[in-house]
Structure formats: C-alpha cells, structure tokens
Design an enzyme around this catalytic site. Sequence first.
Site, PDB file in Angstrom:
ATOM      1  N   ARG A  21      26.429-112.562  45.495  1.00 38.71           N
ATOM      2  CA  ARG A  21      26.867-113.898  45.948  1.00 38.71           C
ATOM      3  C   ARG A  21      27.919-114.438  44.988  1.00 38.71           C
ATOM      4  O   ARG A  21      28.829-115.155  45.372  1.00 38.71           O
ATOM      5  CB  ARG A  21      25.676-114.860  46.072  1.00 38.71           C
ATOM      6  CG  ARG A  21      26.101-116.265  46.423  1.00 38.71           C
ATOM      7  CD  ARG A  21      25.007-117.156  47.025  1.00 38.71           C
ATOM      8  NE  ARG A  21      23.672-116.919  46.537  1.00 38.71           N
ATOM      9  CZ  ARG A  21      23.194-117.317  45.352  1.00 38.71           C
ATOM     10  NH1 ARG A  21      23.959-117.999  44.522  1.00 38.71           N
ATOM     11  NH2 ARG A  21      21.953-117.061  44.999  1.00 38.71           N
TER      12      ARG A  21
ATOM     13  N   TYR B  17      42.317-129.390  63.866  1.00 37.50           N
ATOM     14  CA  TYR B  17      41.293-128.551  64.483  1.00 37.50           C
ATOM     15  C   TYR B  17      40.003-129.365  64.679  1.00 37.50           C
ATOM     16  O   TYR B  17      39.542-130.050  63.755  1.00 37.50           O
ATOM     17  CB  TYR B  17      41.040-127.330  63.579  1.00 37.50           C
ATOM     18  CG  TYR B  17      39.846-126.532  64.001  1.00 37.50           C
ATOM     19  CD1 TYR B  17      39.768-126.017  65.296  1.00 37.50           C
ATOM     20  CD2 TYR B  17      38.785-126.305  63.144  1.00 37.50           C
ATOM     21  CE1 TYR B  17      38.654-125.300  65.711  1.00 37.50           C
ATOM     22  CE2 TYR B  17      37.678-125.584  63.538  1.00 37.50           C
ATOM     23  CZ  TYR B  17      37.614-125.083  64.825  1.00 37.50           C
ATOM     24  OH  TYR B  17      36.508-124.388  65.225  1.00 37.50           O
TER      25      TYR B  17
ATOM     26  N   LYS C 251      42.302-116.052  61.499  1.00 31.70           N
ATOM     27  CA  LYS C 251      43.484-116.118  62.362  1.00 31.70           C
ATOM     28  C   LYS C 251      44.559-115.120  61.903  1.00 31.70           C
ATOM     29  O   LYS C 251      44.337-113.935  61.957  1.00 31.70           O
ATOM     30  CB  LYS C 251      43.983-117.567  62.396  1.00 31.70           C
ATOM     31  CG  LYS C 251      42.864-118.585  62.695  1.00 31.70           C
ATOM     32  CD  LYS C 251      42.275-118.393  64.060  1.00 31.70           C
ATOM     33  CE  LYS C 251      40.950-119.053  64.389  1.00 31.70           C
ATOM     34  NZ  LYS C 251      40.406-120.120  63.647  1.00 31.70           N
TER      35      LYS C 251
ATOM     36  N   ASP D 284      45.890-127.337  55.252  1.00 32.81           N
ATOM     37  CA  ASP D 284      45.393-126.253  56.099  1.00 32.81           C
ATOM     38  C   ASP D 284      46.620-125.511  56.630  1.00 32.81           C
ATOM     39  O   ASP D 284      47.364-126.029  57.462  1.00 32.81           O
ATOM     40  CB  ASP D 284      44.540-126.842  57.232  1.00 32.81           C
ATOM     41  CG  ASP D 284      43.972-125.771  58.165  1.00 32.81           C
ATOM     42  OD1 ASP D 284      44.528-124.661  58.214  1.00 32.81           O
ATOM     43  OD2 ASP D 284      42.988-126.069  58.868  1.00 32.81           O
TER      44      ASP D 284
HETATM   45  C1  LIG Z   1      43.726-124.933  61.985  1.00 37.08           C
HETATM   46  C2  LIG Z   1      42.320-124.436  61.807  1.00 37.08           C
HETATM   47  N1  LIG Z   1      41.667-124.717  60.679  1.00 37.08           N
HETATM   48  C3  LIG Z   1      40.390-124.303  60.478  1.00 37.08           C
HETATM   49  C4  LIG Z   1      39.717-123.584  61.433  1.00 37.08           C
HETATM   50  C5  LIG Z   1      38.293-123.158  61.189  1.00 37.08           C
HETATM   51  O1  LIG Z   1      38.227-121.804  60.866  1.00 37.08           O
HETATM   52  P1  LIG Z   1      36.996-120.837  61.212  1.00 37.08           P
HETATM   53  O2  LIG Z   1      36.878-120.787  62.699  1.00 37.08           O
HETATM   54  O3  LIG Z   1      37.400-119.541  60.579  1.00 37.08           O
HETATM   55  O4  LIG Z   1      35.787-121.424  60.591  1.00 37.08           O
HETATM   56  C6  LIG Z   1      40.366-123.269  62.636  1.00 37.08           C
HETATM   57  C7  LIG Z   1      39.653-122.517  63.691  1.00 37.08           C
HETATM   58  O5  LIG Z   1      40.095-122.436  64.808  1.00 37.08           O
HETATM   59  C8  LIG Z   1      41.699-123.714  62.825  1.00 37.08           C
HETATM   60  O6  LIG Z   1      42.377-123.453  63.957  1.00 37.08           O
END
Ligand SMILES: Cc1ncc(COP(=O)(O)O)c(C=O)c1O
Length: 379
Positions: A46, A98, A195, A170
């Site tokens: 971990r 998101y 992604k 992000d």
């Molecule tokens: C812009 C963005 N940030 C964060 C996330 C969250 O990521 P995860 O689905 O890997 O937890 C997403 C998921 O679609 C996203 O599109």
Amino acid sequence: MRAGSKYIHAGTEPDPSTGAIMTPIYQTSTYVQSAPGQHKGYEYARSQNPTRKALEDALAVIENGKYGLAFSSGVAATDAVIKLLAPGDEVIAGNDMYGGTYRLFTKVFEKFGIKFHYVDMHDLANIENAVNANTKLIWTETPTNPLINITDIEAVAAISKKHNALLCVDNTFASPYLQNPLDLGADIVMHSSTKYLGGHSDVIQGALVMNDADLREKLYFIQKSCGAVPGPMDCFLVLRGIKTLHVRMQRHCENGEKIAHFLRNHAAVAHVYWCGFEDHPGYAIAKKQMRGFGGMMSFTLKDDSAKNATRVLSSTHLFALAESLGGVESLINHPASMTHASIPREERIKNGLTDSLIRLSVGIEDVEDLIEDLNKAIG
Ligand SMILES: Cc1ncc(COP(=O)(O)O)c(C=O)c1O
C-alpha cells in the site's frame, strides 16, 4: 528530451535483475526484510510498489513536475487533494466540470464542513469575488467536461498565489501532450489516467503531479493512510499507455478538428462546443496555453429535444454509447443522463448543460468512417 522520446522513456529503466525492457508487474503485497527495519526501500505494497514507483516517476516527467502519485481512480486523486483541507476551509471551483467531481464535493465533503463556491471561471472577477480568508484551494478543469470551457491557468495561478491558496488543475481533457499546468503556475495537476494516459479503455486510475516536496509528503501521507492505491497490473497498463500518448494525441487532434468542422456544417446541428474554433470564447487562451485542441467536443441539435438526441445517441455504430473518454475508440455520451446525472437538473441547465447535449470522444479510427457514422445517425 522532446515530447515523443519523453513519453517512451519517462520513468522506466530496464529491470536491474533481468534486463527486461518493460517494467515488471510486481504482484506482491509485501517485501521480505533481512532484519527488522532492514529492507530495500519497500515495506508493504500500500505504501510502495516498484511498478507504481516507475509509473509515478513517469507521471512527474510527462507533466514537467518533480513528484507523481498514482491513485486507484481519478476521483480518488481528487479526494486526496480535498483531504489536504480542514473543516471551515473553502474551495472555489468551476461551475462546469465532471459530474463525479461535483458529487464528491457536494455529497461527501460538504458534510465535513468544507465549503465550495462554483463560479464561471472564464471571468476572473468571479474568482476574485469568491475569495475570502478561508479560501485554501482553487479547483479548475480546462477544457471542461462537457462544455469545453477554457480557464486561463496562468491568470488563475496569479490569483491563487496572491491569496496563498493552492491551485489544482484537472488536466484530463487536454492530457500532458497538449497542456502542462505546472509550467503555468498551478500547484497540483490531476488526471483521470483512465482517459488519455491509459488510452485503451481498459483501466481505472488517477494521478497527481506536483513540484513542492512538502505538498508531495502531505499527499503521499494521504495516499498511504487512506489506501486508494492502484494495483501493479493497472500501473503497468498506464505506463504502457503513456508510451504512445503523443502518437495517439496527434490523431485525436486531427480527427477532432475534422469532426468539429463536419458537425458545424451539418444542417441539423445547432451548436458545436470545441475550443479550436476561432469564435470559441476561450480560443485565444486555449491557443496560448495548449499545443492543440484535442478530440473532445459536445454539440446540440436544431430539433433540441431529448427524444431527438436519444435517437442520434442510439444510432451510431462506430461511436459506442458509453461513459468515459480518451480511448483509441470513439465514444458518444449523453451527459445529462450519464456522466453528469449527479448534478441537479436546474444547476445543469443554468450552466448550459441541456437535456439534449451530446458529447463525443473522438477516437483514432479513420476519420472518414467516423464522419459517415455520425452523418447517418444525425440524418
Ligand atoms: C475531467 C474528469 N475528471 C475526473 C474524472 C474522474 O476520473 P475516474 O473516472 O478515473 O475516477 C473524470 C471521469 O470521467 C473526468 O472526465
């Protein structure tokens, strides 16, 4: 190193025990010690894992940062950043992001006494007006999911520095190939590695990259204490994905540009949200801080009904109707009922996310096939 060489070599050395060119998947939970406290830097998986370490080093290199940390999902990475805060602290976040980030902020962290302000970050005055003595973090996504709004990272970094707050960006939609927020003054870069970094729709993972050693220690402490770490197999998959990031992103950008123009010229399409159009409100900033405009876009139809949108969403063949984005295959998505369903309807509509909005993640197939697919589905 230039970008392409960096993506291929970042963080990875031939395995010292065998010379294996690919980082081995260290599928282990613990490490044998020769005497109590005598070990090779690895105690318990971990806290440390060699496959994860190679990935974390690679993440740092590709985001032009000093330290990388990998998490079991993008939201786990976001969760770790918010856990830097204490009750009474305040966060200024974008009003278009998101849906899962919004859900984490409103449904999980608000009840622990952290206050979130959601503002339109295109107008910097909105951020300045929301700042107060309790502001500890500014959170921005750029380009945003799903409306492709652009935030001026350098300008927001100046505001965060002036008020001693952290800025976390992000960078999922742009990927490090198109944008490096740390170079523009951000303190932390966050990714849903699920992604573009993974790139093949086969792994859920998140990442944070930073320059400050103290911040790294705090976030590492949260990572090991809360335990949202990715498994070694998943780290291997993201490491492998990163090796082709530049090649995939070039094609995502080329295909994205052609599809954005095709949609804009289609008689049944009302509006296309893509930051590469010169009349996009964020175009000048996107051009300044990004090296391309990417393959993410959204659009609305002239017959602006949920029924018509559902017809299109159910009629594509190459564009698969699915959540997520950034993989080699093209995806089509209905944010209102899928990725952003956790945002209350009034809130969504107020910020421009209508019931009929359709989001595309343009993949790297032959673009003519993608255009034919959309053309048939839109009708
Ligand atoms: C812009 C963005 N940030 C964060 C996330 C969250 O990521 P995860 O689905 O890997 O937890 C997403 C998921 O679609 C996203 O599109």
